[in-house]
Scaffold this active site. Structure first.
Site, short mmCIF file in Angstrom:
data_model
loop_
_atom_site.label_atom_id
_atom_site.label_comp_id
_atom_site.label_asym_id
_atom_site.label_seq_id
_atom_site.Cartn_x
_atom_site.Cartn_y
_atom_site.Cartn_z
N ARG A 139 0.95 -1.30 -0.04
CA ARG A 139 -0.19 0.20 -0.03
C ARG A 139 0.85 1.35 0.06
NH1 ARG A 139 -2.99 -3.14 3.97
NH2 ARG A 139 -4.75 -4.01 2.74
N LYS B 283 2.26 11.02 -12.11
CA LYS B 283 1.28 10.21 -12.79
C LYS B 283 2.15 8.87 -12.92
CE LYS B 283 -1.91 13.04 -15.50
NZ LYS B 283 -2.33 13.36 -16.94
N GLU C 62 7.56 16.97 -26.05
CA GLU C 62 6.99 17.16 -24.66
C GLU C 62 7.73 18.47 -24.41
OE1 GLU C 62 4.51 15.62 -23.57
OE2 GLU C 62 4.70 13.58 -23.59
N LYS D 283 6.11 22.56 -15.66
CA LYS D 283 5.47 21.32 -15.14
C LYS D 283 5.20 21.63 -13.78
CE LYS D 283 3.99 16.78 -15.51
NZ LYS D 283 4.26 15.47 -16.33
N GLU E 276 -5.36 16.84 -11.61
CA GLU E 276 -5.83 17.19 -12.90
C GLU E 276 -7.50 17.40 -12.76
OE1 GLU E 276 -4.33 15.07 -16.54
OE2 GLU E 276 -5.98 15.27 -17.43
N ARG F 135 -4.25 21.22 -14.88
CA ARG F 135 -3.41 20.06 -15.22
C ARG F 135 -3.62 19.63 -16.69
NH1 ARG F 135 0.00 15.62 -11.54
NH2 ARG F 135 1.21 14.78 -13.70
N ASN G 123 -1.77 18.05 -21.17
CA ASN G 123 -2.09 16.79 -22.12
C ASN G 123 -2.42 17.25 -23.56
OD1 ASN G 123 -4.42 14.24 -22.05
ND2 ASN G 123 -2.64 14.43 -20.69
N HIS H 194 -2.12 14.96 -26.47
CA HIS H 194 -2.33 13.59 -26.31
C HIS H 194 -3.68 12.98 -26.61
CE1 HIS H 194 1.52 15.03 -24.21
NE2 HIS H 194 1.47 13.65 -23.61
N HIS I 85 -2.68 9.54 -27.98
CA HIS I 85 -2.96 8.33 -27.53
C HIS I 85 -3.72 7.56 -28.53
CE1 HIS I 85 -2.57 9.90 -23.00
NE2 HIS I 85 -1.38 9.75 -23.71
N HIS J 133 5.88 7.47 -28.06
CA HIS J 133 4.78 8.41 -27.20
C HIS J 133 4.96 10.01 -27.97
CE1 HIS J 133 2.27 10.48 -24.44
NE2 HIS J 133 3.04 10.90 -23.92
O1 LIG Z 1 1.54 14.88 -16.54
C1 LIG Z 1 0.58 15.26 -16.94
O2 LIG Z 1 -0.41 15.73 -16.43
C2 LIG Z 1 0.71 15.04 -18.50
O3 LIG Z 1 -0.48 14.78 -19.22
C3 LIG Z 1 1.98 14.73 -19.18
C4 LIG Z 1 1.57 13.83 -20.35
O4 LIG Z 1 3.07 14.25 -21.06
C5 LIG Z 1 2.18 12.45 -20.11
O5 LIG Z 1 2.06 11.62 -21.26
C6 LIG Z 1 1.10 11.67 -19.21
O6 LIG Z 1 1.58 10.46 -18.59
C7 LIG Z 1 -0.64 11.46 -19.66
O7 LIG Z 1 -1.09 11.39 -18.91
P1 LIG Z 1 -2.60 10.69 -19.25
O8 LIG Z 1 -3.58 10.95 -18.07
O9 LIG Z 1 -3.31 11.72 -20.25
O10 LIG Z 1 -2.73 9.31 -19.91
ZN LIG Z 2 3.07 12.74 -22.73
#
Ligand SMILES: O=C(O)C(=O)C[C@@H](O)[C@H](O)[C@H](O)COP(=O)(O)O
Ligand SMILES: [Zn+2]
Length: 394
Positions: free
Chosen positions: A151, A173, A215, A257, A267, A271, A275, A278, A282, A295
């Site tokens: 945990r 993350k 990035e 950041k 987020e 935050r 993204n 992304h 993704h 990525h």
């Molecule tokens: O830290 C963050 O917030 C980001 O969105 C950074 C991204 O560059 C990174 O790829 C992150 O892992 C994306 O997260 P996700 O929640 O969109 O899968």
């Molecule tokens: Zn990223």
């Protein structure tokens, strides 16, 4: 369509540190820099400099632990694992090492389980500290394992790729991919320390280096156009891996950041600007199969599509999108997104994007550029998204 104003920060973004600005252009090796991520009792430093990975003093301030487990991959292990192990041996009674298979296809349950196997087989207790030595995959998986093992045990990020140094090692993350969606299983779990040794970037293959630049570039349009201006002048020095330019790019990325994460760790709003690119990116990664495009490559092409969508909605002009596309191209990245389905390409993108973590009530929400240096999160009608995908895929 309702737009959310994501940029409602409570403090100003810190200014360019003059010491780095000077070093970035003079060719002088910059001193070690420290950026702090402010999260109350979970605050931690990010060290950026040369020769840090093997410097035991960097790790000496961590809480006492009974053992350390270095998690790395089979590519990084022969390059850097012994150097890190030697530094940690004077601090921890036992230092174990685990090398996972390398690559995005291994960011899954099965490989994650290898970390738990190692921890249990070595009899590691709650006072064990995990060290993630490698790129984003190693960092995300080690962090997730640290969040789950008994945990929660502490972990440290020692990123060895540009992408991990400027982005994934910072902010907590952690997680793994699911065949239906990227990073779908995970946790927010902060490291105790991030050590960015710029020397490790010397061994990074050019393709991986370019992926990391995606990035870096991202931070300009979403938050800091002065940084985008600097990248336009510094791109050649960066790609030549000049220390001053690298130190500046890594530090500025971490500062932006840290500024964002410090205000919205989980987020709930702001935050999401991190993204940018992304949602499309993704979809590219999952649609092609993890690892086909890196990525950062998918994020680069994703930023182009997101910028085009912003333009189609009248948020930015053509000159801005062209400028961004040119910079992405100069970073050595693809600017045309791939076709994911020859029969209904846009439909396939939309299907993949509906599982995006920012989607709400079935509506996909995109991070768009709402004027240079400013981002917004917005749901967009499918027809407009389709038009941009139809025009933007090769
Ligand atoms: O830290 C963050 O917030 C980001 O969105 C950074 C991204 O560059 C990174 O790829 C992150 O892992 C994306 O997260 P996700 O929640 O969109 O899968
Ligand atoms: Zn990223």
């Amino acid at each position: 369509m309702q737009a959310e104003n994501l940029l409602a920060p409570s403090g100003a973004l810190p200014e360019f540190p003059p010491i780095l600005r000077a070093a970035a252009t003079s060719g002088v090796r910059p001193p070690t820099q420290e950026v702090r991520i402010a999260l109350g009792e979970r605050s931690y430093p990010i060290f950026i400099g040369s020769g840090l990975l093997g410097d035991a003093a960097r790790y000496a301030g961590l809480p006492a632990a009974s053992a350390a487990l270095i998690v790395t991959n089979t590519t990084v292990a022969p390059l850097y694992a012994e150097r890190l192990r030697a530094a940690l041996q004077g601090i921890y009674p036992t230092v174990y090492l685990l090398a996972l298979p390398d690559g995005e296809p291994y960011k899954d349950w099965q490989t994650l389980n290898l970390i738990f196997d190692a921890l249990l087989q070595h009899g590691c207790d709650r006072k064990t500290v995990l060290f993630a030595l490698g790129g984003g995959v190693v960092g995300d998986m080690t962090g997730f394992a640290a969040a789950c093992y008994m945990r929660g045990v502490p972990f440290v990020q020692v990123p060895t790729t540009l992408l991990a140094q400027v982005d994934s090692s910072v902010g907590g993350k952690t997680g793994i991919n699911h065949p239906l969606g990227k990073n779908m299983i995970g946790a927010f779990y902060q490291p105790r320390l991030v050590v960015c040794d710029l020397d490790t970037l010397d061994t990074l293959p050019a393709r991986e280096f370019s992926a990391g630049l995606a990035e870096v570039i991202k931070y300009g349009p979403i938050a800091d156009m002065a940084f985008m201006d600097w990248l336009e002048t510094g791109m050649d020095a960066l790609r030549a891996r000049e220390r001053g330019a690298l130190a500046h790019a890594v530090r500025r990325s971490c500062e932006i950041k840290a500024w964002v994460v410090g205000q919205d760790e989980r987020e709930s709003g702001l935050r999401a600007i991190l993204n940018f690119g992304h949602t499309f990116g993704h979809a590219i990664e999952a649609g092609l199969g993890y690892g086909q495009w890196l990525h950062g490559e998918a994020v680069g092409a994703g930023m182009v599509l997101a910028a085009e969508l912003s333009r189609a909605l009248g948020l930015v002009d053509a000159a801005f999108t062209e400028r961004l596309v040119r910079l992405i191209e100069r970073a050595g990245l693809p600017v045309r997104a791939p076709v994911l389905d020859s029969k209904d390409n846009a439909g396939r993108y939309l299907e993949l994007m509906r599982v995006d973590k920012k989607a709400e009530g079935g509506a996909i929400r995109f991070v768009l550029i709402d004027g240079p240096g400013r981002a917004v999160l917005r749901a967009v009608p499918d027809a407009q998204v389709r038009a941009v995908i139809d025009a933007g895929c090769a």
